[in-house]
Design a protein around this motif. Structure first.
Motif, PDB file in Angstrom:
ATOM      1  N   PRO A  53     -93.576   7.646 -66.859  1.00 25.08           N
ATOM      2  CA  PRO A  53     -93.317   6.245 -66.157  1.00 25.08           C
ATOM      3  C   PRO A  53     -91.965   5.468 -66.804  1.00 25.08           C
ATOM      4  O   PRO A  53     -92.545   4.347 -66.666  1.00 25.08           O
ATOM      5  N   ARG A  54     -91.340   5.884 -67.967  1.00 28.83           N
ATOM      6  CA  ARG A  54     -91.223   4.741 -68.752  1.00 28.83           C
ATOM      7  C   ARG A  54     -89.426   4.483 -67.953  1.00 28.83           C
ATOM      8  O   ARG A  54     -89.054   4.612 -66.937  1.00 28.83           O
ATOM      9  N   GLY A  55     -89.277   3.234 -68.272  1.00 27.24           N
ATOM     10  CA  GLY A  55     -87.985   2.337 -68.089  1.00 27.24           C
ATOM     11  C   GLY A  55     -86.760   3.795 -68.671  1.00 27.24           C
ATOM     12  O   GLY A  55     -87.240   4.604 -69.461  1.00 27.24           O
ATOM     13  N   PHE A  56     -85.806   3.350 -67.476  1.00 27.59           N
ATOM     14  CA  PHE A  56     -84.897   4.035 -67.722  1.00 27.59           C
ATOM     15  C   PHE A  56     -83.965   4.135 -68.488  1.00 27.59           C
ATOM     16  O   PHE A  56     -82.729   4.942 -69.084  1.00 27.59           O
ATOM     17  N   TRP A  57     -84.224   3.046 -69.581  1.00 26.32           N
ATOM     18  CA  TRP A  57     -83.275   2.931 -70.661  1.00 26.32           C
ATOM     19  C   TRP A  57     -83.357   3.825 -71.334  1.00 26.32           C
ATOM     20  O   TRP A  57     -82.824   3.910 -72.367  1.00 26.32           O
ATOM     21  N   GLU A  58     -84.568   4.059 -70.885  1.00 34.62           N
ATOM     22  CA  GLU A  58     -85.169   5.223 -72.631  1.00 34.62           C
ATOM     23  C   GLU A  58     -84.347   6.135 -72.193  1.00 34.62           C
ATOM     24  O   GLU A  58     -84.524   7.460 -73.355  1.00 34.62           O
ATOM     25  N   PRO A  62     -79.391   2.747 -66.622  1.00 36.61           N
ATOM     26  CA  PRO A  62     -79.454   1.517 -65.887  1.00 36.61           C
ATOM     27  C   PRO A  62     -80.551   2.039 -64.729  1.00 36.61           C
ATOM     28  O   PRO A  62     -81.189   3.117 -64.366  1.00 36.61           O
ATOM     29  N   ASP A  63     -82.087   0.886 -64.179  1.00 35.97           N
ATOM     30  CA  ASP A  63     -83.137   1.309 -63.483  1.00 35.97           C
ATOM     31  C   ASP A  63     -82.035   1.836 -61.797  1.00 35.97           C
ATOM     32  O   ASP A  63     -82.369   0.854 -60.920  1.00 35.97           O
ATOM     33  N   LYS A  64     -81.213   2.872 -62.353  1.00 37.93           N
ATOM     34  CA  LYS A  64     -80.396   2.989 -60.762  1.00 37.93           C
ATOM     35  C   LYS A  64     -80.481   4.573 -60.974  1.00 37.93           C
ATOM     36  O   LYS A  64     -80.683   5.174 -61.984  1.00 37.93           O
ATOM     37  N   ASP A 114     -90.999  -7.652 -65.033  1.00 39.67           N
ATOM     38  CA  ASP A 114     -89.794  -6.798 -65.197  1.00 39.67           C
ATOM     39  C   ASP A 114     -88.414  -6.962 -66.437  1.00 39.67           C
ATOM     40  O   ASP A 114     -88.156  -7.635 -65.875  1.00 39.67           O
ATOM     41  N   ASP A 115     -88.384  -5.601 -66.613  1.00 38.26           N
ATOM     42  CA  ASP A 115     -86.620  -5.718 -67.166  1.00 38.26           C
ATOM     43  C   ASP A 115     -87.112  -4.545 -66.538  1.00 38.26           C
ATOM     44  O   ASP A 115     -86.187  -3.280 -66.231  1.00 38.26           O
ATOM     45  N   ASN A 116     -85.183  -5.166 -65.320  1.00 36.54           N
ATOM     46  CA  ASN A 116     -84.972  -4.545 -64.477  1.00 36.54           C
ATOM     47  C   ASN A 116     -83.534  -4.013 -64.774  1.00 36.54           C
ATOM     48  O   ASN A 116     -82.965  -3.026 -63.729  1.00 36.54           O
ATOM     49  N   ASN A 117     -82.957  -4.767 -65.361  1.00 31.99           N
ATOM     50  CA  ASN A 117     -81.634  -5.212 -65.707  1.00 31.99           C
ATOM     51  C   ASN A 117     -81.191  -4.519 -66.855  1.00 31.99           C
ATOM     52  O   ASN A 117     -79.730  -4.919 -67.021  1.00 31.99           O
ATOM     53  N   ARG A 118     -81.280  -3.931 -67.807  1.00 33.30           N
ATOM     54  CA  ARG A 118     -81.512  -3.885 -68.440  1.00 33.30           C
ATOM     55  C   ARG A 118     -80.038  -2.010 -68.513  1.00 33.30           C
ATOM     56  O   ARG A 118     -80.404  -2.000 -67.975  1.00 33.30           O
ATOM     57  N   SER A 190     -87.436   0.198 -57.276  1.00 29.23           N
ATOM     58  CA  SER A 190     -86.535  -0.815 -57.607  1.00 29.23           C
ATOM     59  C   SER A 190     -84.706  -0.231 -56.274  1.00 29.23           C
ATOM     60  O   SER A 190     -84.937   1.107 -56.491  1.00 29.23           O
ATOM     61  N   PHE A 191     -84.150  -1.331 -56.292  1.00 31.82           N
ATOM     62  CA  PHE A 191     -83.290  -0.849 -55.966  1.00 31.82           C
ATOM     63  C   PHE A 191     -82.338  -1.987 -56.234  1.00 31.82           C
ATOM     64  O   PHE A 191     -82.152  -2.656 -56.319  1.00 31.82           O
ATOM     65  N   GLU A 192     -80.391  -1.349 -55.603  1.00 30.03           N
ATOM     66  CA  GLU A 192     -79.653  -2.008 -55.956  1.00 30.03           C
ATOM     67  C   GLU A 192     -79.684  -3.291 -54.824  1.00 30.03           C
ATOM     68  O   GLU A 192     -79.248  -2.751 -53.918  1.00 30.03           O
ATOM     69  N   SER A 193     -79.222  -4.630 -55.936  1.00 29.97           N
ATOM     70  CA  SER A 193     -78.891  -5.462 -54.444  1.00 29.97           C
ATOM     71  C   SER A 193     -77.293  -5.453 -53.933  1.00 29.97           C
ATOM     72  O   SER A 193     -76.284  -5.205 -54.928  1.00 29.97           O
ATOM     73  N   GLY A 194     -77.101  -5.296 -52.451  1.00 29.36           N
ATOM     74  CA  GLY A 194     -75.933  -5.329 -52.163  1.00 29.36           C
ATOM     75  C   GLY A 194     -75.731  -4.758 -50.742  1.00 29.36           C
ATOM     76  O   GLY A 194     -76.951  -4.936 -50.190  1.00 29.36           O
TER      77      GLY A 194
END
Length: 208
Positions: A53-58, A62-64, A114-118, A190-194
């Motif tokens: 469940p950790r952030g993707f930065w681990e 990015p969260d993508k 949330d920390d979405n854009n690291r 989590s989705f990328e804006s676009g």
């Protein structure tokens, strides 16, 4: 940032029209991971396809570009909902939230950003989050605030079955006040804006 999020930071959409059987979320493997209350999470897509469940930065990303986990195999309807958005996605999780002890406990203890854009590269779309509420919780609602300590900046989103909404959760403080007697379940992605996410939002917009 999407134009529809510019003013308030969120948009509420029409309820999801298709049926997803409760066994899809009830039979998932949940981890004891706390966020905004007494919560557990089932990971459907993670940074590396593991039940993490950790952030993707681990994982240095990015969260993508989320990678489906084994959990997703038992939840084809939930996975299809994500695919049908047809936008670049990152983490996909089902939250299991126990009933709140009080509204004050939510607004005083659990409101968070949330920390979405690291690690999100310059020039790429901002990451926001979309919800599909799975259980019927009409007396529960998500609390959103521009200013954590200022109730006058608050919005509320009610949570009936299969309600859908998108929130810039790195801009808005948020947590759910769950007034039910049984756990609340919701899919969070989590989705990328676009343009792709905007097209899905437009297709599911509330008709005035």
């Amino acid at each position: 940032m999407l134009d529809c999020l510019a003013e308030t930071g969120f948009v509420v959409l029409r309820p999801y029209a298709s049926m997803i059987e409760p066994r899809e979320w009830e039979n998932l493997t949940y981890l004891d991971w706390k966020s905004g209350g007494d919560t557990n999470f089932a990971v459907l897509a993670s940074g590396d396809g593991q039940d993490d469940p950790r952030g993707f930065w681990e994982h240095g990303k990015p969260d993508k570009d989320g990678v489906w986990t084994a959990n997703a195999e038992g939840a084809p309807g939930l996975s299809q909902w994500v695919r049908d958005v047809n936008a670049r996605f990152g983490r996909v999780r089902v939250i299991k939230l126990q009933p709140s002890t009080s509204l004050a406990s939510v607004t005083e203890q659990y409101l968070h950003l949330d920390d979405n854009n690291r690690l999100n590269p310059d020039g790429e779309g901002r990451v926001v989050r979309a919800w599909l509420n799975l259980t019927d919780d009409p007396n529960s609602y998500m609390v959103l605030r521009e200013d954590r300590d200022d109730p006058s900046t608050e919005y509320q989103i009610r949570l009936p079955a299969f309600s859908q909404f998108v929130v810039d959760t790195e801009r808005l403080w948020h947590a759910v006040y769950h007034a039910g007697t049984a756990p609340r379940y919701a899919l969070i992605t989590s989705f990328e804006s676009g343009p792709d996410l905007q097209s899905w939002i437009d297709a599911n917009a509330v008709v005035a």
